[in-house]
Write a protein that holds these residues in place. Structure first.
Motif, PDB file in Angstrom:
ATOM      1  N   GLU A   1      -0.942 -11.645  -9.608  1.00  0.00           N
ATOM      2  CA  GLU A   1       0.239 -11.374 -10.431  1.00  0.00           C
ATOM      3  C   GLU A   1       0.396  -9.885 -10.736  1.00  0.00           C
ATOM      4  OE1 GLU A   1       2.423 -13.567 -11.163  1.00  0.00           O
ATOM      5  OE2 GLU A   1       1.380 -15.454 -10.722  1.00  0.00           O
ATOM      6  N   GLU A   2      -0.555  -9.061 -10.302  1.00  0.00           N
ATOM      7  CA  GLU A   2      -0.475  -7.616 -10.536  1.00  0.00           C
ATOM      8  C   GLU A   2       0.494  -7.006  -9.516  1.00  0.00           C
ATOM      9  OE1 GLU A   2      -1.141  -4.593 -12.839  1.00  0.00           O
ATOM     10  OE2 GLU A   2      -2.672  -6.166 -13.017  1.00  0.00           O
ATOM     11  N   PRO A   3       1.500  -6.254  -9.965  1.00  0.00           N
ATOM     12  CA  PRO A   3       2.482  -5.730  -9.007  1.00  0.00           C
ATOM     13  C   PRO A   3       1.855  -4.773  -7.984  1.00  0.00           C
ATOM     14  CG  PRO A   3       3.307  -5.559 -11.260  1.00  0.00           C
ATOM     15  CD  PRO A   3       1.849  -5.929 -11.356  1.00  0.00           C
ATOM     16  N   ILE A   4       2.230  -4.976  -6.733  1.00  0.00           N
ATOM     17  CA  ILE A   4       1.928  -4.020  -5.673  1.00  0.00           C
ATOM     18  C   ILE A   4       3.260  -3.465  -5.183  1.00  0.00           C
ATOM     19  CG2 ILE A   4       1.130  -3.767  -3.285  1.00  0.00           C
ATOM     20  CD1 ILE A   4      -1.123  -5.670  -3.887  1.00  0.00           C
ATOM     21  N   VAL A   5       3.343  -2.146  -5.109  1.00  0.00           N
ATOM     22  CA  VAL A   5       4.574  -1.477  -4.708  1.00  0.00           C
ATOM     23  C   VAL A   5       4.478  -1.100  -3.231  1.00  0.00           C
ATOM     24  CG1 VAL A   5       6.036   0.554  -5.044  1.00  0.00           C
ATOM     25  CG2 VAL A   5       5.038  -0.618  -7.024  1.00  0.00           C
ATOM     26  N   VAL A   6       5.504  -1.437  -2.472  1.00  0.00           N
ATOM     27  CA  VAL A   6       5.601  -1.083  -1.063  1.00  0.00           C
ATOM     28  C   VAL A   6       6.761  -0.105  -0.918  1.00  0.00           C
ATOM     29  CG1 VAL A   6       6.020  -1.926   1.268  1.00  0.00           C
ATOM     30  CG2 VAL A   6       4.670  -3.309  -0.334  1.00  0.00           C
ATOM     31  N   VAL A   7       6.448   1.148  -0.583  1.00  0.00           N
ATOM     32  CA  VAL A   7       7.477   2.178  -0.428  1.00  0.00           C
ATOM     33  C   VAL A   7       7.921   2.210   1.032  1.00  0.00           C
ATOM     34  CG1 VAL A   7       8.057   4.613  -0.701  1.00  0.00           C
ATOM     35  CG2 VAL A   7       6.474   3.520  -2.308  1.00  0.00           C
ATOM     36  N   GLY A   8       9.169   1.860   1.268  1.00  0.00           N
ATOM     37  CA  GLY A   8       9.706   1.765   2.622  1.00  0.00           C
ATOM     38  C   GLY A   8       9.892   0.313   3.018  1.00  0.00           C
ATOM     39  N   ALA A   9      11.123  -0.072   3.332  1.00  0.00           N
ATOM     40  CA  ALA A   9      11.421  -1.464   3.673  1.00  0.00           C
ATOM     41  C   ALA A   9      11.874  -1.596   5.123  1.00  0.00           C
ATOM     42  CB  ALA A   9      12.470  -2.032   2.724  1.00  0.00           C
ATOM     43  N   GLY A  10      11.305  -0.769   5.995  1.00  0.00           N
ATOM     44  CA  GLY A  10      11.558  -0.898   7.427  1.00  0.00           C
ATOM     45  C   GLY A  10      10.646  -1.947   8.032  1.00  0.00           C
ATOM     46  N   GLY A  11      10.324  -1.797   9.318  1.00  0.00           N
ATOM     47  CA  GLY A  11       9.481  -2.772   9.989  1.00  0.00           C
ATOM     48  C   GLY A  11       8.118  -2.918   9.338  1.00  0.00           C
ATOM     49  N   LEU A  12       7.495  -1.800   8.961  1.00  0.00           N
ATOM     50  CA  LEU A  12       6.196  -1.867   8.301  1.00  0.00           C
ATOM     51  C   LEU A  12       6.315  -2.503   6.923  1.00  0.00           C
ATOM     52  CD1 LEU A  12       5.452   0.315  10.556  1.00  0.00           C
ATOM     53  CD2 LEU A  12       3.738   1.090   8.915  1.00  0.00           C
ATOM     54  N   GLY A  13       7.345  -2.109   6.178  1.00  0.00           N
ATOM     55  CA  GLY A  13       7.510  -2.638   4.832  1.00  0.00           C
ATOM     56  C   GLY A  13       7.699  -4.148   4.830  1.00  0.00           C
ATOM     57  N   LEU A  14       8.520  -4.651   5.744  1.00  0.00           N
ATOM     58  CA  LEU A  14       8.750  -6.093   5.804  1.00  0.00           C
ATOM     59  C   LEU A  14       7.482  -6.832   6.227  1.00  0.00           C
ATOM     60  CD1 LEU A  14      12.346  -6.302   7.314  1.00  0.00           C
ATOM     61  CD2 LEU A  14      11.632  -6.215   4.915  1.00  0.00           C
TER      62      LEU A  14
END
Length: 353
Positions: free
Chosen positions: A179-192
């Motif tokens: 439940e701890e938030p993880i932030v993913v910066v960039g929603a391109g191929g790697l992000g998805l």
């Protein structure tokens, strides 16, 4: 063999004829069926990395030689192999995913399965050897070929870079509560793929950050629980979306702006894993590093054992598929330029024929 190769840095890819390799020793020759178009291909095509005030790191200084067929997300059909691969279960026509991050093969790191971290000699496909933008590719060792039974080969191709890269970065953040938030910066191929693999590993709070609202919509569909449209006050928006400073951020862009925003959004004891190669430099107030007990760690692609783990997760049905667009191999240059212009959602996969 035919290749769609970089013959001059920053210039259109050219279709050229190259000698078809004859496998020696443990090598295996494959006919390429699928090849992903990755943002790293753009850096190689452009020929340099931006090091901020330190100038440029040129690919030719790292040993890259032209002409070069790009492409390191490769699925192919086994054609022939060297004498060292006899009796290793190979059969003509087998479809295999190719591990591309090849090292010297003999040092201690390579022996541990960490060829991606080899400091002796990198021989990565699509970087120092011809890669998947071609009719054929030479795998350096039969052990680098991974069965993908039950998987769409176009999707499986993404796991050789996009998938294993984010999986390796995620492992560096763990353990963290689901439940701890993880932030993913960039929603391109790697992000998805990062969102998909986080979900596969049971993580429940995933915040995607991007400058493109369309890509954030794709991130929501992929399973992100929160999204942040990056802008002038990105760090503040991240903190608000996550309900406070965050303990885990994966920066898949890793430019000067994203690094600064990620640092400012970190909470005490947090970790920032830097993956992307966008470039620039990071200026941080040094006293805050110990005061906030922050960890900043780089993560470079992934290892062969990690790729096996990603493929197993996918074969178990735990990794949601990312959007895939198929494109003929002959249109490799156009596909590369669409990625450069930010017009790709998910991943473009080049296909033979």
């Amino acid at each position: 063999m035919r290749a769609w190769a970089v013959t001059e840095l920053g210039k259109p890819l050219k279709e050229i004829e190259l000698p078809t390799p004859e496998p020696q020793g443990d090598e295996v020759l494959l006919e390429v069926t699928h090849a992903g178009v990755c943002h790293s291909d753009l850096h190689i095509w452009e020929g340099e990395y931006d090091l901020g005030q330190r100038g440029k790191l040129r690919m030719t200084d790292r040993g890259v030689k032209l002409p070069l067929a790009l492409g390191h997300e490769i699925v192919g059909r086994v054609v022939k192999w060297g004498p060292g691969a006899e009796g290793k279960g190979l059969e003509k026509g087998q479809i295999r995913l190719v591990f591309p991050w090849v090292g010297c093969g003999t040092c201690a790191r390579c022996a541990r399965g960490e060829e991606n971290l080899c400091a002796v000699k990198s021989r990565s496909l699509g970087v120092y050897q011809n890669g998947g933008y071609a009719t054929h590719v030479l795998s350096s060792h039969y052990k680098h070929l991974i069965p993908i039974d039950g998987l769409d080969p176009a999707l499986a191709a993404t796991y050789a870079c996009s998938g294993v890269t984010v999986y390796s970065a995620i492992r560096k953040l763990m353990p963290m509560g689901a439940e701890e938030p993880i932030v993913v910066v960039g929603a391109g191929g790697l992000g998805l793929n990062a969102i998909a693999i986080l979900k596969a590993l049971g993580h429940k709070r995933i915040c995607a950050v991007d400058i493109d609202a369309t890509k954030l919509e794709a991130a929501k569909k992929q399973g992100a629980t929160d999204t942040v449209l990056a802008g002038a006050d990105t760090a503040k928006r991240i903190v608000e979306a996550c309900g406070g400073p965050v303990l885990g951020i994966i920066d898949l862009v890793n430019g000067s702006k994203t690094a600064a925003d990620a640092f400012d959004a970190m909470g005490k004891g947090g970790k920032l894993v830097q993956v992307g190669l966008f470039g620039g430099e990071m200026n941080i107030p040094l006293p805050l590093m110990p005061i906030r007990a922050i960890t900043i760690q780089g993560s470079y692609v992934g290892s062969l054992p990690e790729l096996h783990e990603v493929v197993k997760l996918a074969q178990d049905g735990k990794v949601p598929a990312i959007p895939i667009t198929l494109e003929k191999m002959a249109n490799a240059d156009a596909a590369l330029h669409r990625l450069k212009d930010g017009k790709v959602t998910g991943r473009t996969i080049l296909v033979a024929g």
